[in-house]
Each structure stands twice: as structure tokens, then as C-alpha cells.
Design an enzyme around this catalytic site. Structure first.
Site, PDB file in Angstrom:
ATOM      1  N   ASP A  72       0.842  -1.192   0.000  1.00 43.97           N
ATOM      2  CA  ASP A  72       0.000   0.000   0.000  1.00 43.97           C
ATOM      3  C   ASP A  72       0.881   1.247   0.000  1.00 43.97           C
ATOM      4  O   ASP A  72       1.890   1.313   0.718  1.00 43.97           O
ATOM      5  CB  ASP A  72      -0.901  -0.001   1.241  1.00 43.97           C
ATOM      6  CG  ASP A  72      -1.979   1.063   1.165  1.00 43.97           C
ATOM      7  OD1 ASP A  72      -2.956   0.854   0.437  1.00 43.97           O
ATOM      8  OD2 ASP A  72      -1.835   2.105   1.833  1.00 43.97           O
ATOM      9  N   ASN A  80      -2.675  13.111  -3.576  1.00 40.06           N
ATOM     10  CA  ASN A  80      -3.793  13.591  -4.399  1.00 40.06           C
ATOM     11  C   ASN A  80      -4.235  14.989  -3.994  1.00 40.06           C
ATOM     12  O   ASN A  80      -4.494  15.855  -4.839  1.00 40.06           O
ATOM     13  CB  ASN A  80      -4.977  12.623  -4.284  1.00 40.06           C
ATOM     14  CG  ASN A  80      -4.840  11.428  -5.215  1.00 40.06           C
ATOM     15  OD1 ASN A  80      -4.151  11.492  -6.223  1.00 40.06           O
ATOM     16  ND2 ASN A  80      -5.500  10.342  -4.863  1.00 40.06           N
ATOM     17  N   GLU A 115      -4.734   2.415  -4.467  1.00 41.46           N
ATOM     18  CA  GLU A 115      -3.287   2.549  -4.308  1.00 41.46           C
ATOM     19  C   GLU A 115      -2.647   1.288  -3.730  1.00 41.46           C
ATOM     20  O   GLU A 115      -1.532   1.317  -3.227  1.00 41.46           O
ATOM     21  CB  GLU A 115      -2.958   3.747  -3.401  1.00 41.46           C
ATOM     22  CG  GLU A 115      -3.344   3.586  -1.951  1.00 41.46           C
ATOM     23  CD  GLU A 115      -4.756   4.047  -1.638  1.00 41.46           C
ATOM     24  OE1 GLU A 115      -5.010   4.376  -0.467  1.00 41.46           O
ATOM     25  OE2 GLU A 115      -5.602   4.080  -2.563  1.00 41.46           O
TER      26      GLU A 115
END
Length: 222
Positions: A72, A80, A115
Site C-alpha cells: 500500500d 492527491n 493505491e
């Protein structure tokens, strides 16, 4: 005689000879779309599920060790929020390539979702498991990723890993859950680290005992 596409998939028996080239291109393209993640080009979730089912069967039959890693991206939401979703996509693509660079051609690297990535490493002895996970972690940590407006972004990942019980027909759900538990531990301990299940030979669960003489999971996936 049955006709096959370049990818090895059967073509309709009545397909005219003159249409074979474009039929091959269409079928091969559709097969690729159905098995690849559009953003990274890695195996997608469905292809990963097929691969892990095959690996579970192999481990049950041959008893060879196999490792699954759940990976991860740390603080991905921050990327973002700070640089935009296009930057986030670039980070995902770059990390996907880093994972491919760290493993063997026989290994499966997949984008599991969002992700998160997953890697299946067949015939990976326990003595090498942490070494492989650390190699992946360091490869990403040292990677400079250039996003919009030429900004370089430093990214780290957390990794959790678990070995499939040898000579036992486990299930994909149980195996992934074990790796996920180690991923949660890596996150809780500060991120940017790899945690593998210990002891390596996991206690066989009641569900796995029930699956011991079961049929192939791979046959169930269509």
C-alpha cells in the site's frame, strides 16, 4: 482443426480464413483488456485471482513455498490533495513499474485496487521472503517520481506478507487476510516498512482443514 489466436484462445470454427488477422487482433486485444489494469498495465484484480488460485493448487500438490505480498502506498491521499489526481496516477504507474523491476518474470504483480498492489512469488523460500520485500520497499523509497510542473515527489510503501501453508489447500481469502494483517501491522508501526507473518509455517485453520481434500479452486473460476 481448431484455430487459435496469437494469445492461444480458440477462434470460431467457421471463421473465414480471410478474416483471421483482424479476428486475432480483436480477440487478443479483448483478452488483454480483460486481464490488465488500464492505468499501470499490470495484472488486474481478476487476473490476480486466477493466479493465486493456481498457486494455491500448486502449493497443495507440490508443497513448494509461496509468498504473497500486499503493498500500500503511504499517505496516498496527501499526494492527491497536494498535487492532484493526475499526479496520483503518475505515482501509481511509477510504483507499479518499480515492483515489476524487483521481481522475476514468473512472479505476478497486480494492481489490487486504488493505491494497493499485490505480488505472488511462487517457489520463494522463507529465508528470502523478507529480503525480497525489503528490496521492493527500498526501490520505491529511493525512486524520485516527477509529477505535474516538474515537481519531484518522494513516496514510501508499507508491505505485508504471508506464506501459504505447504501441502494444504488453503483459500485465496485466508491467504490474503494473513498478508493484510501484516500490512496493517506495518502501518501501525510507522509505515515505510515490511512485515512478514511469523512463524512462517502458519497454523492451519479449521477452514483449511476442511479444504484439505477439496477440489481445485482454479476450476471454480470461469
Amino acid at each position: 482443426m481448431q484455430l487459435l489466436s496469437q494469445a492461444g484462445h480458440a477462434l470460431p470454427a467457421d471463421a473465414p480464413q480471410g478474416t483471421l488477422p483482424w479476428l486475432q487482433a480483436v480477440i487478443d486485444g479483448l483478452c488483454d483488456l480483460s486481464s490488465r489494469d488500464a492505468l499501470t498495465g499490470l495484472s488486474n484484480r481478476r487476473q490476480f485471482e486466477l493466479a493465486i488460485a493456481r498457486e494455491i493448487d500448486r502449493v497443495a500438490r507440490a508443497g513448494e513455498p509461496a509468498l504473497v505480498l500486499m503493498i500500500d502506498i503511504d499517505h496516498f491521499k496527501r499526494i492527491n490533495d497536494t498535487h492532484g489526481h493526475a499526479a496520483g496516477d503518475e505515482v501509481i504507474r511509477s510504483i507499479g513499474q518499480a515492483l515489476v523491476d524487483c521481481v522475476r518474470p514468473m512472479d505476478t504483480v497486480a494492481r489490487f485496487g486504488g493505491e494497493e498492489f499485490a505480488v505472488i512469488l511462487p517457489n520463494c523460500p522463507p529465508a528470502f521472503g523478507l529480503t525480497v520485500a525489503e528490496r521492493i520497499r527500498l526501490k520505491v523509497q529511493r525512486r524520485s517520481i516527477t509529477v505535474a510542473q516538474g515537481v519531484d515527489v518522494a513516496v514510501t510503501i508499507s508491505i505485508g506478507g504471508a506464506f501459504a501453508p505447504q501441502w494444504v489447500r488453503s483459500s485465496a481469502t485466508l491467504w490474503i487476510e494473513r498478508a493484510d494483517q501484516q500490512l496493517y501491522r506495518a502501518k501501525a508501526e510507522g509505515r515505510n516498512r515490511a512485515c512478514l507473518e511469523q512463524p512462517v509455517v502458519s497454523q492451519v485453520s479449521a477452514e483449511e482443514k476442511g479444504l484439505l481434500f477439496g477440489h481445485s479452486q482454479y476450476q471454480d473460476i470461469e
